[in-house]
Design an enzyme around this catalytic site. Structure first.
Site, mmCIF file in Angstrom:
data_model
loop_
_atom_site.group_PDB
_atom_site.id
_atom_site.type_symbol
_atom_site.label_atom_id
_atom_site.label_comp_id
_atom_site.label_asym_id
_atom_site.label_seq_id
_atom_site.Cartn_x
_atom_site.Cartn_y
_atom_site.Cartn_z
ATOM 1 N N TRP A 14 5.691 12.097 -9.220
ATOM 2 C CA TRP A 14 6.086 12.912 -10.771
ATOM 3 C C TRP A 14 6.932 14.172 -10.129
ATOM 4 O O TRP A 14 8.087 14.250 -10.850
ATOM 5 C CB TRP A 14 5.518 12.969 -11.627
ATOM 6 C CG TRP A 14 5.672 13.000 -13.508
ATOM 7 C CD1 TRP A 14 5.171 13.831 -14.214
ATOM 8 C CD2 TRP A 14 7.089 12.620 -13.765
ATOM 9 N NE1 TRP A 14 6.437 13.692 -15.097
ATOM 10 C CE2 TRP A 14 7.439 13.404 -15.109
ATOM 11 C CE3 TRP A 14 8.111 12.101 -13.127
ATOM 12 C CZ2 TRP A 14 8.562 13.387 -15.953
ATOM 13 C CZ3 TRP A 14 9.435 11.664 -14.115
ATOM 14 C CH2 TRP A 14 9.325 12.084 -15.217
ATOM 15 N N ALA A 143 8.098 7.409 -12.659
ATOM 16 C CA ALA A 143 8.412 8.365 -11.442
ATOM 17 C C ALA A 143 9.232 7.433 -11.078
ATOM 18 O O ALA A 143 10.918 8.489 -10.747
ATOM 19 C CB ALA A 143 7.412 8.680 -10.871
ATOM 20 N N LYS A 194 -3.015 7.605 -24.004
ATOM 21 C CA LYS A 194 -1.974 6.301 -23.399
ATOM 22 C C LYS A 194 -2.872 5.348 -22.349
ATOM 23 O O LYS A 194 -2.495 4.536 -22.096
ATOM 24 C CB LYS A 194 -0.503 6.342 -23.692
ATOM 25 C CG LYS A 194 -0.389 7.373 -22.635
ATOM 26 C CD LYS A 194 0.543 6.746 -21.097
ATOM 27 C CE LYS A 194 0.648 7.932 -20.399
ATOM 28 N NZ LYS A 194 1.393 7.638 -19.164
ATOM 29 N N ASP A 247 5.150 6.133 -24.217
ATOM 30 C CA ASP A 247 4.405 6.543 -23.293
ATOM 31 C C ASP A 247 3.602 4.668 -23.382
ATOM 32 O O ASP A 247 3.142 4.779 -22.536
ATOM 33 C CB ASP A 247 3.739 7.513 -23.858
ATOM 34 C CG ASP A 247 3.508 8.169 -21.938
ATOM 35 O OD1 ASP A 247 4.737 7.517 -21.159
ATOM 36 O OD2 ASP A 247 3.472 8.920 -21.440
ATOM 37 N N THR A 251 2.748 1.842 -20.279
ATOM 38 C CA THR A 251 2.365 2.572 -19.944
ATOM 39 C C THR A 251 1.713 0.664 -19.851
ATOM 40 O O THR A 251 0.333 0.153 -18.480
ATOM 41 C CB THR A 251 1.454 3.137 -19.771
ATOM 42 O OG1 THR A 251 2.059 4.537 -20.061
ATOM 43 C CG2 THR A 251 0.448 3.872 -18.732
ATOM 44 N N ARG A 258 -0.273 3.066 -12.970
ATOM 45 C CA ARG A 258 -1.649 2.754 -11.766
ATOM 46 C C ARG A 258 -2.811 2.716 -12.739
ATOM 47 O O ARG A 258 -3.422 1.997 -12.559
ATOM 48 C CB ARG A 258 -1.070 4.225 -11.189
ATOM 49 C CG ARG A 258 -0.483 4.327 -10.440
ATOM 50 C CD ARG A 258 -1.004 6.125 -9.756
ATOM 51 N NE ARG A 258 -0.823 7.240 -10.295
ATOM 52 C CZ ARG A 258 0.671 8.014 -10.724
ATOM 53 N NH1 ARG A 258 0.986 7.702 -10.484
ATOM 54 N NH2 ARG A 258 0.086 8.902 -11.149
ATOM 55 N N ASN A 259 -2.925 2.443 -14.004
ATOM 56 C CA ASN A 259 -3.800 2.658 -15.418
ATOM 57 C C ASN A 259 -3.872 1.529 -15.610
ATOM 58 O O ASN A 259 -5.641 0.677 -15.288
ATOM 59 C CB ASN A 259 -3.926 4.156 -16.243
ATOM 60 C CG ASN A 259 -3.911 5.340 -15.986
ATOM 61 O OD1 ASN A 259 -4.371 5.986 -15.239
ATOM 62 N ND2 ASN A 259 -2.488 5.537 -16.016
ATOM 63 N N GLU A 284 -5.115 8.613 -13.757
ATOM 64 C CA GLU A 284 -5.655 10.016 -14.245
ATOM 65 C C GLU A 284 -6.454 9.569 -16.346
ATOM 66 O O GLU A 284 -6.800 9.440 -16.470
ATOM 67 C CB GLU A 284 -4.742 11.280 -15.346
ATOM 68 C CG GLU A 284 -3.947 12.285 -14.751
ATOM 69 C CD GLU A 284 -4.262 13.385 -15.008
ATOM 70 O OE1 GLU A 284 -5.741 13.405 -15.410
ATOM 71 O OE2 GLU A 284 -4.038 14.047 -14.252
#
Length: 336
Positions: A14, A143, A194, A247, A251, A258-259, A284
């Protein structure tokens, strides 16, 4: 358009993408990478082969592994570092900061040790005059898609309207549309939590559940985020916007998340340590789950999905068992 001197602190996917976007707009941008070899490789190849492979970066973008070089004499500093290391980076940079520098954060998370939002960390560390103009940038924005110039809309939030307008003007392009918002707490909570719900959605997918389950998780997950937001003074309507529902949907459903990927692997029976050991980029949501669970407990806010994800991640609770417990809680009215 007035061109600015900008330092971008953090060369993950990002940070690299935003630095490239700003450089292509004509700003003088220096991108800081923690790893000297990443900075050197980008300078030679014009590609971030570790975090954003396959994307050719602007020829005018500069690279460094020196914080002093990245931060000195800049009109704007954009921080895109993992939340759990942010405090150390800010403390290192404080002596180098000019009072006129506009500070913008694109990090998403809640600090584990203090349970503070990113903006609250800055409020604690920055001089009051600098914090008054501080802004955050958040919203549904993978990203790679932004780097490929796919149309994207995000939100800039700040207490001071002029800071919002500056960030909006500096970052907006024909494919990257920036809206403004005064609700810093709401925008940050949406962007942080999120990721927790995305892990839950991934677990559901990994267990082989379908669209019904994912829709329930997204909707009830938004309720949890809003519930905590109300308790912390956020504007409830923020969670219907880009930093909230926007968001969250991205996500929880996107293949680039990734999450969600961490959740899918958990649902398929992998152990968390094994999953994280295979990842170079930071998910994260793993750390944010821990922070959110303890923050909700401290504030007396009911967040059953977050609690279930916490038990799976940090207490090795079997994922299928956690889902059954969620579905068989006491029946109640739908609170919105």
């Amino acid at each position: 358009m007035e061109h600015r001197k900008i330092g971008v602190i953090g060369a993950g996917s990002w940070g690299t993408t935003l630095a490239d976007l700003l450089a292509k707009k004509g700003h003088a941008v220096t991108l800081w990478a923690y790893e000297p070899e990443v900075a050197s490789d980008m300078a030679q190849s014009r590609v971030n082969s570790v975090f954003l492979p396959g994307i050719t970066l602007s020829p005018s973008l500069s690279f460094t592994s020196s914080l002093q070089e990245a931060a000195t004499g800049k009109d704007l500093l954009l921080f895109v570092v993992p939340t759990q290391v942010l405090r150390g980076v800010i403390n290192t940079l404080l002596p180098l900061l000019s009072p006129e520098t506009l500070i913008v954060s694109a990090s998403k998370g809640i600090e584990n040790t203090t349970l503070l939002l990113v903006s609250q960390i800055y409020a604690e560390l920055l001089p009051s005059e600098m914090y008054r103009r501080f802004a955050v940038l958040s919203g549904p924005s993978f990203a790679r898609e932004v780097a490929q110039e796919m149309p994207t809309a995000v939100v800039a939030a700040a207490e001071e309207a002029e800071s919002c307008r500056q960030v909006q003007k500096i970052f907006s392009t024909p494919f990257f549309r920036v809206y403004t918002n005064s609700d810093v707490v709401g925008v940050e909570l949406g962007g942080a939590i999120k990721n927790v719900i995305a892990i839950a959605a991934g677990i559901s997918d990994g267990l082989g559940f379908g669209s019904n389950t994912r829709a329930a998780l997204v909707t009830r997950g938004l309720t949890e985020i809003t519930r905590l937001g109300r308790r912390m003074g956020a504007i409830p309507g923020t969670f219907s916007g880009l930093a909230g529902m926007g968001d969250l949907v991205l996500t929880c459903t996107g293949d680039l998340s990734r999450n969600r990927s961490v959740g899918i692997a958990l649902g398929k029976g992998k152990r968390l340590s094994e999953i994280l050991g295979e990842m170079r980029m930071v998910a994260e949501g793993v750390k944010t789950t821990e922070s959110t669970y303890h923050l909700a407990a401290r504030l007396g806010v009911s967040m059953p999905i977050t609690e279930a994800v916490y038990r799976i991640l940090h207490e090795d609770k079997p994922a299928r068992e956690a889902v059954i417990e969620l579905m068989t809680r006491d029946l109640k009215a739908e609170d919105l």
